[in-house]
Design a protein around this motif. Sequence first.
Motif, PDB file in Angstrom:
ATOM      1  N   ALA A 134       0.830  -1.208   0.000  1.00  9.42           N
ATOM      2  CA  ALA A 134       0.000   0.000   0.000  1.00  9.42           C
ATOM      3  C   ALA A 134       0.862   1.255   0.000  1.00  9.42           C
ATOM      4  O   ALA A 134       0.562   2.233  -0.696  1.00  9.42           O
ATOM      5  CB  ALA A 134      -0.939  -0.012   1.200  1.00  9.42           C
ATOM      6  N   LEU A 135       1.944   1.231   0.787  1.00  8.94           N
ATOM      7  CA  LEU A 135       2.855   2.385   0.809  1.00  8.94           C
ATOM      8  C   LEU A 135       3.507   2.595  -0.563  1.00  8.94           C
ATOM      9  O   LEU A 135       3.558   3.723  -1.066  1.00  8.94           O
ATOM     10  CB  LEU A 135       3.939   2.170   1.863  1.00  8.94           C
ATOM     11  N   ALA A 136       3.999   1.517  -1.144  1.00  6.66           N
ATOM     12  CA  ALA A 136       4.651   1.628  -2.455  1.00  6.66           C
ATOM     13  C   ALA A 136       3.689   2.162  -3.498  1.00  6.66           C
ATOM     14  O   ALA A 136       4.007   3.088  -4.261  1.00  6.66           O
ATOM     15  CB  ALA A 136       5.203   0.270  -2.880  1.00  6.66           C
ATOM     16  N   GLY A 137       2.481   1.595  -3.549  1.00  7.93           N
ATOM     17  CA  GLY A 137       1.496   2.051  -4.522  1.00  7.93           C
ATOM     18  C   GLY A 137       1.047   3.476  -4.273  1.00  7.93           C
ATOM     19  O   GLY A 137       0.922   4.275  -5.208  1.00  7.93           O
ATOM     20  N   GLY A 138       0.789   3.807  -2.995  1.00  7.49           N
ATOM     21  CA  GLY A 138       0.324   5.157  -2.667  1.00  7.49           C
ATOM     22  C   GLY A 138       1.363   6.228  -2.959  1.00  7.49           C
ATOM     23  O   GLY A 138       1.041   7.288  -3.517  1.00  7.49           O
ATOM     24  N   LEU A 139       2.620   5.958  -2.599  1.00  9.04           N
ATOM     25  CA  LEU A 139       3.676   6.944  -2.850  1.00  9.04           C
ATOM     26  C   LEU A 139       3.958   7.099  -4.347  1.00  9.04           C
ATOM     27  O   LEU A 139       4.190   8.219  -4.831  1.00  9.04           O
ATOM     28  CB  LEU A 139       4.950   6.527  -2.109  1.00  9.04           C
ATOM     29  N   ALA A 140       3.936   5.990  -5.076  1.00  7.25           N
ATOM     30  CA  ALA A 140       4.137   6.070  -6.521  1.00  7.25           C
ATOM     31  C   ALA A 140       3.013   6.872  -7.172  1.00  7.25           C
ATOM     32  O   ALA A 140       3.256   7.704  -8.054  1.00  7.25           O
ATOM     33  CB  ALA A 140       4.210   4.669  -7.126  1.00  7.25           C
ATOM     34  N   LEU A 141       1.774   6.647  -6.735  1.00  6.13           N
ATOM     35  CA  LEU A 141       0.636   7.399  -7.281  1.00  6.13           C
ATOM     36  C   LEU A 141       0.755   8.884  -6.954  1.00  6.13           C
ATOM     37  O   LEU A 141       0.477   9.750  -7.807  1.00  6.13           O
ATOM     38  CB  LEU A 141      -0.665   6.838  -6.707  1.00  6.13           C
ATOM     39  N   PHE A 142       1.197   9.202  -5.728  1.00  7.49           N
ATOM     40  CA  PHE A 142       1.396  10.599  -5.340  1.00  7.49           C
ATOM     41  C   PHE A 142       2.420  11.284  -6.239  1.00  7.49           C
ATOM     42  O   PHE A 142       2.206  12.408  -6.716  1.00  7.49           O
ATOM     43  CB  PHE A 142       1.847  10.649  -3.875  1.00  7.49           C
ATOM     44  N   LEU A 143       3.516  10.606  -6.517  1.00  4.38           N
ATOM     45  CA  LEU A 143       4.548  11.186  -7.373  1.00  4.38           C
ATOM     46  C   LEU A 143       4.080  11.293  -8.823  1.00  4.38           C
ATOM     47  O   LEU A 143       4.441  12.237  -9.530  1.00  4.38           O
ATOM     48  CB  LEU A 143       5.825  10.348  -7.272  1.00  4.38           C
ATOM     49  N   LEU A 144       3.272  10.335  -9.269  1.00  3.38           N
ATOM     50  CA  LEU A 144       2.712  10.430 -10.623  1.00  3.38           C
ATOM     51  C   LEU A 144       1.788  11.627 -10.739  1.00  3.38           C
ATOM     52  O   LEU A 144       1.774  12.317 -11.768  1.00  3.38           O
ATOM     53  CB  LEU A 144       1.952   9.143 -10.955  1.00  3.38           C
ATOM     54  N   LEU A 145       1.014  11.906  -9.692  1.00  5.26           N
ATOM     55  CA  LEU A 145       0.130  13.078  -9.703  1.00  5.26           C
ATOM     56  C   LEU A 145       0.943  14.369  -9.695  1.00  5.26           C
ATOM     57  O   LEU A 145       0.584  15.347 -10.385  1.00  5.26           O
ATOM     58  CB  LEU A 145      -0.814  13.035  -8.499  1.00  5.26           C
ATOM     59  N   LEU A 146       2.027  14.391  -8.899  1.00  6.57           N
ATOM     60  CA  LEU A 146       2.904  15.564  -8.910  1.00  6.57           C
ATOM     61  C   LEU A 146       3.455  15.814 -10.308  1.00  6.57           C
ATOM     62  O   LEU A 146       3.512  16.963 -10.774  1.00  6.57           O
ATOM     63  CB  LEU A 146       4.061  15.369  -7.929  1.00  6.57           C
ATOM     64  N   GLN A 147       3.857  14.734 -10.956  1.00  5.00           N
ATOM     65  CA  GLN A 147       4.406  14.871 -12.300  1.00  5.00           C
ATOM     66  C   GLN A 147       3.345  15.347 -13.284  1.00  5.00           C
ATOM     67  O   GLN A 147       3.610  16.176 -14.155  1.00  5.00           O
ATOM     68  CB  GLN A 147       4.966  13.531 -12.766  1.00  5.00           C
ATOM     69  N   ALA A 148       2.117  14.858 -13.129  1.00  5.80           N
ATOM     70  CA  ALA A 148       1.041  15.255 -14.030  1.00  5.80           C
ATOM     71  C   ALA A 148       0.700  16.723 -13.888  1.00  5.80           C
ATOM     72  O   ALA A 148       0.298  17.382 -14.859  1.00  5.80           O
ATOM     73  CB  ALA A 148      -0.196  14.393 -13.771  1.00  5.80           C
ATOM     74  N   LEU A 149       0.859  17.261 -12.679  1.00 10.49           N
ATOM     75  CA  LEU A 149       0.554  18.676 -12.453  1.00 10.49           C
ATOM     76  C   LEU A 149       1.675  19.601 -12.900  1.00 10.49           C
ATOM     77  O   LEU A 149       1.461  20.812 -13.057  1.00 10.49           O
ATOM     78  CB  LEU A 149       0.274  18.906 -10.956  1.00 10.49           C
TER      79      LEU A 149
END
Length: 377
Positions: free
Chosen positions: A128-143
């Motif tokens: 869950a940590l790996a998936g959540g942190l990766a998703l957070f960074l993907l959102l940062l990149q998208a913005l």
Amino acid sequence: MQQLTRLIDEAQQLAAGQPASLLNSAEAEVARDLQICNACRYCEGFCAVFPAMTQRLEFGQADIHYLANLCHNCGACLHACQYAPPHEFAVNIPKAMAQVRQQSYTRFAWPGALGRLYHHAGLTVALALAGGLALFLLLLQALAPSVDSGNFYDYFPHHLLAGLFGPVFGFAVLALGLGVRRFWRDISPVAADMPAVLDAGHAVATLKYLDGGHGQGCTNADDATTLWRRRFHHFTFYGFLSCFAATITATGYHYLLGLPAPYALDSLPVLLGCAGGIGLLIGPAGLLWLNLQRDPQHGDVQQRPMDRGFIALLLLTSASGLLLPFARHSHVLGSLLAVHLGVVMALFITLPYGKFAHGIFRSAALLKWAIEKRQRR
């Protein structure tokens, strides 16, 4: 034989009547098994556990935690023991020790709440940590504004990465340090001298006690021995150290030499990182292969999901990291970088509470054994 049976009966009675009301069921089982082993003494040449055991007549909680972490789970004693299942004594040192080891990581963890959480849902927490942190960074990149370059810092600026990973790395070091400090204060009130440190360091660096006590390695379910478990541990251990050296070298390049990333494929940080990544592919993949086929009596099967979750994080870290230099001019670089960074952050956050902790606690136990050997001499 009759005398040995009498001694074992007395040992079982002693174990059952110990002031072991303070011991939980797993610790009481280790105490019972060791009392039987102390009466038998057949396995004392196999590893460090049995000569350390013979220095004790009774086994309190601190001794049990110490000996459990000194055990390398090579399996040799289980296959040699005449009182192993299906014998009525049902002595299974690898399983009993593995259960107590896991409890010791939780008992001495800092903060304790995170240790208990990981103990009950380690695999879920890690993924869950790996998936959540990766998703957070993907959102940062998208913005962020769209970029198309081979420079990692164009996707995630250096100050952002330093701000994210600095506290995570500091937390991992602090939590591991305080955890092993608690463990050491519990098992050993004496100070270590340099010869003992060097002796323990040699045992750690060479994984000395993964040789089964006879130099032929760990024992398989079919009673055959193999050195591959030791070799895969070496790939994992030195692969991790090589990746850490790559990070330290890159930090020196950036702050001391004024040479920011990205670096050439033949530069020292990249070469160290690639060597470490290869080691962290071969080692964990081999350990996973051995784990999948190992006899259920070799350790605690309830811990296998947590063990495999840690191995999966290592494999994801190394695989995604190795792909980065070759994806510099690809449109997937940003996404791959986000996944890699998320997995690395999850790995470091969970280091003090999962399988990685066994290396730190075992090193402390080996140091205590090195001190005891010198005191005995």
